[in-house]
Design a protein around this motif. Sequence first.
Motif, mmCIF file in Angstrom:
data_model
loop_
_atom_site.group_PDB
_atom_site.id
_atom_site.type_symbol
_atom_site.label_atom_id
_atom_site.label_comp_id
_atom_site.label_asym_id
_atom_site.label_seq_id
_atom_site.Cartn_x
_atom_site.Cartn_y
_atom_site.Cartn_z
ATOM 1 N N GLU A 1 33.117 34.818 -8.701
ATOM 2 C CA GLU A 1 32.510 34.416 -9.967
ATOM 3 C C GLU A 1 31.341 33.476 -9.713
ATOM 4 O O GLU A 1 31.378 32.634 -8.810
ATOM 5 N N GLU A 2 30.298 33.636 -10.523
ATOM 6 C CA GLU A 2 29.132 32.762 -10.431
ATOM 7 C C GLU A 2 28.665 32.435 -11.842
ATOM 8 O O GLU A 2 28.507 33.338 -12.680
ATOM 9 N N ASN B 1 27.191 31.739 -19.247
ATOM 10 C CA ASN B 1 27.450 33.098 -18.784
ATOM 11 C C ASN B 1 28.048 33.077 -17.387
ATOM 12 O O ASN B 1 27.588 32.324 -16.522
ATOM 13 N N ILE B 2 29.051 33.909 -17.173
ATOM 14 C CA ILE B 2 29.650 34.079 -15.852
ATOM 15 C C ILE B 2 29.415 35.516 -15.395
ATOM 16 O O ILE B 2 29.637 36.466 -16.155
ATOM 17 N N GLN B 3 28.961 35.670 -14.183
ATOM 18 C CA GLN B 3 28.853 36.984 -13.559
ATOM 19 C C GLN B 3 29.963 37.111 -12.536
ATOM 20 O O GLN B 3 30.176 36.210 -11.735
ATOM 21 N N TRP B 4 30.694 38.227 -12.567
ATOM 22 C CA TRP B 4 31.791 38.361 -11.630
ATOM 23 C C TRP B 4 31.768 39.708 -10.918
ATOM 24 O O TRP B 4 31.220 40.672 -11.402
ATOM 25 N N GLU B 5 32.342 39.702 -9.734
ATOM 26 C CA GLU B 5 32.411 40.898 -8.903
ATOM 27 C C GLU B 5 33.821 40.975 -8.316
ATOM 28 O O GLU B 5 34.383 39.974 -7.890
ATOM 29 N N ILE C 1 25.893 31.902 -14.100
ATOM 30 C CA ILE C 1 24.452 32.211 -14.024
ATOM 31 C C ILE C 1 23.656 31.538 -15.132
ATOM 32 O O ILE C 1 22.435 31.439 -15.058
#
Length: 270
Positions: free
Chosen positions: A27-28, A40-44, A30
Amino acid sequence: MSVQIFDLSHTFEPFMPQWPSGCNLKEEVIRFHANDDMYNIQWEGIMHRGTHMDAPLHVTELTPDITQYPLWRFFGTGVAVNVPKGKWGKIEPEDLQKFDDIIHEGDIVMVNTSQHHIWADSDDYFAYGCGATGELAKWFVEKKVKMVGYGCQANDHPIATKLVDHGLGPTRPDLIDEWKQVYGRDPKIDFPLWEPGHKFLMVEGGIPGIENVGDDAYGKPAGEGDFDAVTGKRCFFAAFPWRFRMGEGSGVRVLAFTDPDQTFRFETGE
């Protein structure tokens, strides 16, 4: 209205425990409020983390994806049963046959092994955890249940996975030697097939199997937490996987509903 709602799902979060494989959840942030006045969270990550559900496509080519389970599979009445297991415990037909009089055709069955209390990034939960046998999966298919959830590391015993000499394995060859030391034979004598619990239940039976059913009762004594609160009871269960085209699995929120006063009724829809 006297409906009580119980959450049978582990929290989805960074650094969460994961089955021994690649790509943990990343998780980052952004965008954040102090800089952007929004968050906002960007996840992979892959879907096979925490409380989740596999599709037949995960284990067998040219089979249904997660969207091809009919919706009626995910909702209905059933029972949570107490089947405590320890290190390398096998969940076998006889463990469920003692509940034969309360598990009915069309039921959803949640199997409480008590291992959600040791849910952690540890060998105790994953490498030495318990798991269902292929024979139990066949029993559920013959019983014509609607859906199954396991309170342990997977739909299969860890010695029936790539951790040992199956499929892409062995990723944990030390477990092969340890099994031989404990039981005096090669693990393939006891588990000759690769993930039969998945294949017999999902591919042949069309029955969804939820892995890592539990709650946030890690470290708490048995008897505490939502899963233990509904164990031994008939409930209305609901599972919510993603509508994920070609998805080989999905994170899933699992809820159990009880109505002690028996006053709740669904509206007719008219």
